[in-house]
Write a protein that holds these residues in place. Structure first.
Motif, short mmCIF file in Angstrom:
data_model
loop_
_atom_site.label_atom_id
_atom_site.label_comp_id
_atom_site.label_asym_id
_atom_site.label_seq_id
_atom_site.Cartn_x
_atom_site.Cartn_y
_atom_site.Cartn_z
N VAL A 1 34.09 33.35 22.77
CA VAL A 1 35.54 33.28 23.03
C VAL A 1 35.85 31.94 23.66
O VAL A 1 35.20 31.53 24.63
CB VAL A 1 36.00 34.41 23.96
N GLY A 2 36.86 31.25 23.13
CA GLY A 2 37.37 30.05 23.76
C GLY A 2 38.51 30.41 24.69
O GLY A 2 39.50 31.01 24.26
N LEU A 3 38.36 30.09 25.97
CA LEU A 3 39.41 30.36 26.95
C LEU A 3 40.25 29.10 27.10
O LEU A 3 39.80 28.09 27.63
CB LEU A 3 38.78 30.73 28.29
N ASP B 1 43.80 28.42 28.33
CA ASP B 1 45.11 28.53 28.96
C ASP B 1 45.81 27.17 28.97
O ASP B 1 45.18 26.12 28.89
CB ASP B 1 44.98 29.05 30.40
N HIS B 2 47.13 27.20 29.07
CA HIS B 2 47.93 25.98 28.98
C HIS B 2 47.78 25.12 30.22
O HIS B 2 48.14 25.54 31.33
CB HIS B 2 49.41 26.33 28.79
N ASP B 3 47.22 23.92 30.04
CA ASP B 3 47.20 22.89 31.08
C ASP B 3 46.59 23.36 32.39
O ASP B 3 47.05 22.98 33.48
CB ASP B 3 48.62 22.36 31.32
N THR B 4 45.55 24.18 32.31
CA THR B 4 44.86 24.64 33.51
C THR B 4 43.47 25.15 33.16
O THR B 4 43.25 25.68 32.06
CB THR B 4 45.64 25.75 34.23
N ALA B 5 42.55 24.99 34.11
CA ALA B 5 41.21 25.58 34.00
C ALA B 5 41.01 26.62 35.10
O ALA B 5 39.87 27.01 35.39
CB ALA B 5 40.14 24.49 34.09
N ASP B 6 42.09 27.09 35.68
CA ASP B 6 42.00 28.00 36.82
C ASP B 6 41.35 29.34 36.47
O ASP B 6 40.83 30.02 37.36
CB ASP B 6 43.39 28.26 37.41
N GLY B 7 41.37 29.73 35.20
CA GLY B 7 40.77 31.00 34.81
C GLY B 7 39.29 30.94 34.53
O GLY B 7 38.64 31.97 34.31
N TRP B 8 38.72 29.74 34.55
CA TRP B 8 37.31 29.58 34.19
C TRP B 8 36.39 30.39 35.10
O TRP B 8 35.45 31.05 34.62
CB TRP B 8 36.91 28.11 34.24
N ASP B 9 36.62 30.32 36.40
CA ASP B 9 35.70 30.96 37.34
C ASP B 9 35.67 32.48 37.17
O ASP B 9 34.60 33.09 37.17
CB ASP B 9 36.08 30.60 38.78
N GLN B 10 36.84 33.08 37.01
CA GLN B 10 36.88 34.53 36.78
C GLN B 10 36.20 34.89 35.47
O GLN B 10 35.49 35.89 35.39
CB GLN B 10 38.32 35.04 36.81
N ALA B 11 36.44 34.08 34.45
CA ALA B 11 35.80 34.36 33.15
C ALA B 11 34.29 34.29 33.28
O ALA B 11 33.57 35.15 32.74
CB ALA B 11 36.29 33.36 32.11
N ALA B 12 33.78 33.29 34.00
CA ALA B 12 32.33 33.13 34.15
C ALA B 12 31.71 34.34 34.85
O ALA B 12 30.55 34.69 34.59
CB ALA B 12 32.03 31.87 34.94
N GLU B 13 32.47 35.01 35.71
CA GLU B 13 31.96 36.16 36.45
C GLU B 13 31.96 37.45 35.63
O GLU B 13 31.30 38.42 36.02
CB GLU B 13 32.80 36.38 37.72
N HIS B 14 32.67 37.46 34.51
CA HIS B 14 32.87 38.71 33.78
C HIS B 14 32.46 38.63 32.30
O HIS B 14 32.96 39.40 31.49
CB HIS B 14 34.33 39.16 33.88
N PRO C 1 30.63 39.61 29.21
CA PRO C 1 29.81 40.77 28.85
C PRO C 1 28.44 40.34 28.32
O PRO C 1 28.29 39.22 27.81
CB PRO C 1 30.63 41.44 27.73
N PRO C 2 27.44 41.18 28.45
CA PRO C 2 26.12 40.85 27.92
C PRO C 2 26.18 40.52 26.42
O PRO C 2 26.88 41.19 25.66
CB PRO C 2 25.31 42.13 28.16
N GLY C 3 25.49 39.46 26.04
CA GLY C 3 25.46 39.08 24.63
C GLY C 3 26.64 38.24 24.18
O GLY C 3 26.74 37.88 23.02
N MET C 4 27.55 37.93 25.09
CA MET C 4 28.72 37.13 24.75
C MET C 4 28.68 35.81 25.51
O MET C 4 27.99 35.68 26.51
CB MET C 4 30.01 37.88 25.08
N ARG C 5 29.40 34.82 25.02
CA ARG C 5 29.56 33.57 25.76
C ARG C 5 31.01 33.12 25.70
O ARG C 5 31.73 33.43 24.75
CB ARG C 5 28.64 32.48 25.20
N VAL C 6 31.41 32.38 26.72
CA VAL C 6 32.76 31.84 26.82
C VAL C 6 32.68 30.32 26.72
O VAL C 6 31.92 29.69 27.45
CB VAL C 6 33.43 32.25 28.14
N VAL C 7 33.48 29.76 25.81
CA VAL C 7 33.62 28.31 25.72
C VAL C 7 34.83 27.93 26.57
O VAL C 7 35.98 28.17 26.18
CB VAL C 7 33.82 27.86 24.26
N PRO C 8 34.62 27.37 27.77
CA PRO C 8 35.77 27.03 28.62
C PRO C 8 36.54 25.86 28.05
O PRO C 8 35.97 24.87 27.58
CB PRO C 8 35.11 26.67 29.96
N GLY C 9 37.86 25.97 28.10
CA GLY C 9 38.71 24.90 27.57
C GLY C 9 40.12 25.04 28.10
O GLY C 9 40.38 25.72 29.09
#
Length: 285
Positions: free
Chosen positions: A34-36, A38-51, A53-61
């Motif tokens: 999943v690519g995260l 959000d508009h003009d912010t990376a503020d959600g990255w930390d919460q995403a990194a904490e949650h 799910p097993p076997g999934m990855r998040v592409v921060p953006g």
């Protein structure tokens, strides 16, 4: 395989899901990446990194709000996705601070205009909608819906909150070229979002896109809910000619738009190319 959705939004901008809720929805849809964005912010990255799910990855953006001049010289809105960049790079932090300051003032000014015109909303109500995110027009629109003024968020953007309307407050946007250069300088991978949707189609001709490759553009979002078959075919051809990556994404906003997470997807091999180019590693569950 197609198991990645690289364009989604949370409550940290104009979506309705928390990062945890968004990732749970992605898992239920069978996504592995999943690519995260959000508009003009990376503020959600930390919460995403904490949650994750097993076997999934998040592409921060993030999705950068930019503008590019059209043939008549008028500036046209173009959205730019940046993946895996250093969010603490000084060019990024300085520009986002400017945008946050302007948007906060802009939201208050729009609400003041609406209140003066007799609309039954308050700035505190809009702030509640925005939560920890920037105050934007979608938050004002949702407040108007809750107040019974209009039926849908889309209706607000077609009337009360339309560009150039009586309650419009303009912003100084980042230029598209500056946006690409910022993302590249921060080690990220820039991809233009929905280039054949809305007003962007009028300015993003093949020759213009070629000039953007010269400053670091890496890809085009081809598979998007707003692109018909002809638009997708055209973009695939342009990308092949210019050596650009092609992505697919839902542009998921939770309850703010009737879009299903994962309804458009990116080839897994393209995701690997983006990961290889980025300065930041994905978050892995």
């Amino acid at each position: 395989m197609l198991t990645a959705d690289l364009h989604t939004h949370t409550r940290f901008s104009d979506g309705t899901d928390t990062p945890e809720e968004l990732l749970a929805a992605a898992q239920a849809a069978g996504l592995t990446t999943v690519g995260l964005t959000d508009h003009d912010t990376a503020d959600g990255w930390d919460q995403a990194a904490e949650h994750v799910p097993p076997g999934m990855r998040v592409v921060p953006g993030a999705e950068f709000s930019t503008k590019h001049p059209g043939g008549d010289g008028a500036l046209v809105s173009v959205h730019l996705l940046g993946y895996l960049f250093d969010r603490d790079h000084p060019l990024i932090t300085a520009e986002w601070k400017r945008i946050v300051d302007e948007r906060t003032n802009r939201g208050a000014r729009i609400v003041q205009s609406l209140v003066a015109a007799g609309y039954p909303i308050t700035l505190d109500q809009v702030r509640d909608k925005a939560g920890r995110g920037n105050i934007g027009r979608p938050h004002i629109a949702r407040t108007l819906v809750d107040a019974g003024v209009i039926g849908t968020v889309g209706e607000a953007f077609e009337g009360i909150l339309e560009d150039g309307g009586p309650h419009h407050v303009s912003l100084r946007s980042t230029s598209l070229v500056e946006g690409i250069e910022m993302i590249v300088a921060a080690g990220g991978v820039p991809v233009i979002a929905h280039p054949r949707a809305r007003t962007a189609a009028a300015v993003l001709s093949a020759p213009v896109l070629e000039t953007l490759v010269d400053v670091g553009l890496a890809g085009l979002e081809v598979r998007h809910p707003d692109h018909d078959h002809a638009a997708r075919a055209e973009l695939v051809g342009i990308a092949a000619d210019l050596g650009l990556l092609t992505t697919g994404s839902s542009d998921y906003h939770g309850g703010n738009k009737t879009l299903r997470i994962g309804q458009e997807r990116t080839d897994d091999d393209v995701v690997e190319q983006i990961v290889d180019r980025g300065a930041v590693a994905p978050f892995v569950g």
